[in-house]
Design an enzyme around this catalytic site. Structure first.
Site, PDB file in Angstrom:
ATOM      1  N   ARG A  46      11.708   2.602   7.526  1.00 63.14           N
ATOM      2  CA  ARG A  46      11.761   1.152   7.333  1.00 63.14           C
ATOM      3  C   ARG A  46      10.561   0.500   8.008  1.00 63.14           C
ATOM      4  NH1 ARG A  46      17.005   0.201  10.399  1.00 63.14           N
ATOM      5  NH2 ARG A  46      16.235   2.087  11.379  1.00 63.14           N
ATOM      6  N   LYS A  90      16.672   7.705  17.157  1.00 63.91           N
ATOM      7  CA  LYS A  90      16.798   8.155  15.767  1.00 63.91           C
ATOM      8  C   LYS A  90      15.442   8.151  15.048  1.00 63.91           C
ATOM      9  CE  LYS A  90      18.823   5.285  13.334  1.00 63.91           C
ATOM     10  NZ  LYS A  90      19.838   4.254  13.172  1.00 63.91           N
ATOM     11  N   TRP A 148      10.034  13.683  21.542  1.00 66.64           N
ATOM     12  CA  TRP A 148       9.458  12.548  22.274  1.00 66.64           C
ATOM     13  C   TRP A 148       8.352  13.055  23.201  1.00 66.64           C
ATOM     14  CZ3 TRP A 148       8.834  10.866  27.298  1.00 66.64           C
ATOM     15  CH2 TRP A 148       8.521   9.501  27.460  1.00 66.64           C
ATOM     16  N   PHE A 208      16.602  14.246  26.800  1.00 68.87           N
ATOM     17  CA  PHE A 208      16.071  13.306  27.789  1.00 68.87           C
ATOM     18  C   PHE A 208      15.815  14.085  29.083  1.00 68.87           C
ATOM     19  CE2 PHE A 208      16.317   8.728  26.612  1.00 68.87           C
ATOM     20  CZ  PHE A 208      16.628   8.910  25.276  1.00 68.87           C
ATOM     21  N   ALA A 250      20.812  -4.188   8.888  1.00 67.93           N
ATOM     22  CA  ALA A 250      21.774  -3.103   8.688  1.00 67.93           C
ATOM     23  C   ALA A 250      23.217  -3.589   8.756  1.00 67.93           C
ATOM     24  CB  ALA A 250      21.533  -1.996   9.709  1.00 67.93           C
ATOM     25  N   THR A 256      12.538   8.267  16.453  1.00 67.30           N
ATOM     26  CA  THR A 256      11.688   9.268  17.099  1.00 67.30           C
ATOM     27  C   THR A 256      11.982  10.662  16.547  1.00 67.30           C
ATOM     28  OG1 THR A 256      11.714   7.890  19.073  1.00 67.30           O
ATOM     29  CG2 THR A 256      10.982  10.157  19.351  1.00 67.30           C
ATOM     30  N   LYS A 314      12.474  -6.832  22.194  1.00 63.53           N
ATOM     31  CA  LYS A 314      12.102  -5.458  21.884  1.00 63.53           C
ATOM     32  C   LYS A 314      10.933  -5.410  20.920  1.00 63.53           C
ATOM     33  CE  LYS A 314      14.171  -3.497  17.968  1.00 63.53           C
ATOM     34  NZ  LYS A 314      14.748  -2.251  17.527  1.00 63.53           N
ATOM     35  N   PHE A 372      21.385   1.751  12.388  1.00 61.39           N
ATOM     36  CA  PHE A 372      22.620   1.876  13.174  1.00 61.39           C
ATOM     37  C   PHE A 372      23.147   3.324  13.199  1.00 61.39           C
ATOM     38  CE2 PHE A 372      23.830  -2.882  12.366  1.00 61.39           C
ATOM     39  CZ  PHE A 372      22.793  -3.264  13.178  1.00 61.39           C
TER      40      PHE A 372
END
Lengths: 556, 556
Positions: A94, A71, A409, A381, A273, A73, A105, A301
């Protein structure tokens, strides 16, 4: 293939004054933090108050899966694409929290050729906003214990203190602690606990304030405890909101950085979130709307939580009217919703896709309920088959919803032009008649019922006796006329993370109701929410290093 | 009379790039933090490595009294005076800690017309150094508890963890806590406690490091705990020093600001002056010596603690050679040393002065033991009588020590020219042959004895059985060949704060010995040292506010 950090480190960044100049900002409008970051003066809002706002585009997604949706990206990539198309676009994101960077992560700065930079700064201390929130939060916490220690004239019930200390670190040992040991000089003993900084109500307040005085007033309105008679005690009763606002004097100013393609990106605020509303600050979004013709922003989310809170909480408090919503989906994630396990997602499987796509269908229906034009972005992808992509496209066509392939991406802005063109088409030709899904004047139970039925597709809501008691207490003190912030699993439209796709014929259970009275919302919890993460067996920190020449290793 | 903050807010500040230009710094040498602060690149040291150093002037004082001495004010004023005299002078100061600002006293930015600015920023988040230290400290702390939780392969004895969490806040409730409550998911239960950030060993390490790799190595060498066999466990055994260094990548860079008269001031690092050495960073002082012809710096507390640690710890690790020491004294403080109570200090009393002046005499003797030229600065207060000032002057003359009146609080640099001229005279005409007072190869007991006898004037040192045991343990692990950091009361040459003036025929008692192995010193404690302050009944925070236009109230 290059890693995100390799790509980021090879970025050809422009001096931040040059980025600011693109937005017609003068030297007086900005405060540099090094060469590639700056803070934006709040005067910009006042100076441009008569200028027409740009268009507001929200990027949201289907319910997240282990496959990843990308999202952020897509948000960055779409902003870059619009720039490439000659539009004056600004991205509003954010800001990531430092603590989790050292756990599993990394941060939230996009990926591949659609990232914001300087990513190592953005993911570490950035311009100090998180630290300011930590300080303001902990000043209030210290003032509470100090008040009790110094005589407790407010008769605070130390068994019912709601406001916790915070730290921007993954530190499970601090989840549940006992403070005040060691006798009279160290105050009264009581149970307490730390949350991670982004879970602080101060963060939610920062993101929902429209000005410094609004921020101060909201901080004063934090419900910090109940007294021994059961009456609410607010932060302002400790005379502390002025000092807290002083600590936040720079944190309230939005931060300007850039993408890999030098598109301006405003990064400001990043609340949880679940127990909070998961959007960047109202001030940042408003400023972006004054500086750009098209503003691309995101919410945490999936759309059932993120977009709902963006629309029902943030837009309501900010007086914002979104012009278009982009729902990000991926072939892989939709197959996961259709029952395919994580390790089989590389195999083409149109049947699973046709089952899982119902999740996307429901999110589309939901956004339409807000009367905002919607477009689906298929985030490409490497292993997606042509057939699968075509399936999604024709499915959307049948629903009468625009759809576009995004390859940002791998290709940066260039890969987002198909999406950018659809977005521009919607902005020019379709009208948004945004209205929230519920009225804040409704009862707490009614508001929760509306969200559960209209957005989640539930047939009803079960309130536990505990939740009912908490609702009654809020009603008793007239604290119930606020928007609802649902703290539900992000992985399902229901409150059961195992129910993928589009669950039907289910109820959701509200187990606890809390108030963030300063931020201005009532949190309805469907289960335990972890507000202080822990470190894994081998933390990401173990691989991190910085060499004498400044080279950074192991960040991502 | 104007308050400090009024004077500071009326300051005519120059843009920080202009201050940097005075020091021949280019745009690549600095990173702006807003318009009036910047960070200095470590490359400046490398670029100027062949350039001759400037002269180093240390400002210290008699033992502090409730009357106040104004050491920081004289430091800033002297720097301004030298500038006025046409010298290229640079001031190097410690940075204040945010937490205590909200308690009783404000920051440490000088006073009157001898202040560093922007004072509200310097006393709040400044450039984030304190927050970076907090983060690095708490990452290590979280890694320790996580290691134990994840299997404890190092067999850390949770009863003997030496490394504590920190927060930059006055918060007594956190002095002694129990962490890890709530069962298996939250780790193992143990006693712990928070210190204020400036008490963190990371702060002392920052200030004693010569480079980023030195910083990293020292952080790895922190003795964090003993294992269940009683062997030391170091931070590097957790593979965490690289991530900690990454968190410190900007904090290691000195900060440049200016005084009210636009004299360059480098403000960097501010460790406790009792359990740590109380000086600004070696890197900042070294950089100042490359950028200025005369560098004026200060050390915490009185000369018996501050100057001793500056000379025996900081100069030793930094390879620094001070050229001149200024000892600040006031008529009021010397009368207090002579037995006059705080509320009677406005009355002239030469007899009390003649008793109290022995404190000054001893500090002069001490500095001479280091073979560094010394000058006494009489910091003028409004009620000082001519007779009293003359008494001090003639006393110093009899001792063969230069003396000058300083009126920098009321007059800024102009009021420091008399002192500036004496300092310049010493720098030009008297040679410094600096050598530390003890050898680090001596035993811990010998080193402590040397400081107590030579500097404090004690007849001996009593080591408690506890302290002896701790010394034996350090010797067993070959951790004893480090400088000593005395944690003694600042109010007396002895370890009894009631003994004013120049106590004679006393012993000091060492009750506890700790090691800061990363920082590189052994702390000898004469009593309990409070490392986490509390808030008073009415905290200074209660009066603080910031208005929408940015006006700040109640800070000082």
């Amino acid at each position: 293939m290059k890693s995100d950090i390799q790509i980021a480190q090879e970025a050809n960044m422009e001096h931040i004054t040059k980025i600011a100049k693109k937005l017609n900002l003068t030297e007086d409008d900005i405060e540099q933090y090094g060469k590639y970051k700056c803070k934006l003066s709040l005067d910009i809002l006042e100076k441009n108050k008569d200028k027409k706002n740009g268009k507001l585009v929200l990027v949201t997604a289907i319910n997240p899966t282990p496959a990843g949706e990308g999202k952020s990206t897509v948000t960055v990539g779409l902003g870059q694409a619009l720039c490439k198309m000659g539009k004056n676009s600004v991205i509003a994101l954010r800001e990531p929290s430092l603590g989790p960077v050292f756990g599993i992560k990394g941060g939230a700065a996009g990926g591949g050729y659609s990232q914001v930079v300087p990513m190592e700064d953005i993911n570490l201390h950035f311009t100090g906003d998180m630290h300011a929130i930590t300080s303001a939060n902990n000043l209030l916490a210290a003032a509470i214990d100090n008040h009790i220690h110094q005589g407790n004239t407010l008769r605070i019930d130390s068994r019912r203190i709601l406001f916790k200390r915070v730290m921007d670190m993954n530190d499970r040992a601090l989840r549940n602690i006992v403070v005040g040991l060691g006798g009279k000089l160290n105050g009264f003993l009581r149970e307490d606990g730390f949350m991670i900084t982004v879970a602080s109500e101060i963060m939610a307040i920062l993101c929902l304030s429209n000005s410094l005085s609004d921020l101060k007033e909201r901080m004063g309105n934090i419900l910090i405890a109940y007294d021994l008679d059961g009456n609410p005690v607010y932060a302002k009763q400790l005379d502390i909101q002025g000092a807290m606002a002083l600590l936040m004097k720079d944190a309230i100013k939005p931060n300007l950085v850039q993408t890999l393609e030098n598109t301006p990106a405003i990064i400001h605020g990043g609340p949880f979130a679940n127990i909070a509303h998961g959007c960047n600050s109202i001030i940042a979004t408003k400023m972006a709307l004054k500086l750009g013709d098209i503003v691309v922003t995101e919410a945490g989310f999936g759309a059932d939580l993120g977009a709902e809170k963006f629309l029902d909480i943030k837009c309501r408090y900010g007086g914002l009217e979104p012009n278009c919503v982009v729902i990000v989906a991926t072939v892989r994630a939709l197959k996961n919703h259709g029952g395919v396990s994580k390790d089989m997602l590389n195999e083409p499987d149109v049947e699973a896709l046709s089952n899982g796509i119902e999740n996307l269908e429901k999110q589309i229906e939901n956004i339409k309920k807000y009367n905002v034009p919607v477009v689906v972005a298929i985030n490409k992808f490497v292993n997606d088959s042509e057939e699968e992509i075509e399936f999604i496209k024709s499915y959307c066509n049948k629903l009468g919803v625009k759809v576009a392939l995004s390859d940002v991406w791998a290709k940066g802005g260039e890969g987002g032009i198909e999406l950018g063109e659809v977005v521009c088409d919607l902005l020019e030709n379709e009208e948004s008649n945004f209205k929230p899904i519920y009225e804040i004047e409704s009862s707490i139970e009614d508001k929760i019922n509306t969200i559960a039925k209209e957005i989640y597709g539930a047939k009803g809501v079960i309130f536990t006796p505990n939740a009912k008691k908490q609702i009654e207490e809020l009603e008793k003190f007239n604290l119930d006329k606020l928007p609802i912030c649902m703290a539900k699993t992000q992985y399902s439209l229901s409150d059961n993370p195992m129910l993928k796709g589009r669950p039907r014929d289910f109820e959701i259970t509200v187990r606890e109701v809390r108030i963030s009275n300063g931020a201005g919302f009532i949190v309805a919890l469907n289960g335990d929410i972890m507000t202080m993460p822990g470190l894994p067996k081998v933390p990401a920190a173990n691989k991190m290093d910085i060499l004498d020449g400044g080279e950074i290793l192991g960040l991502f």
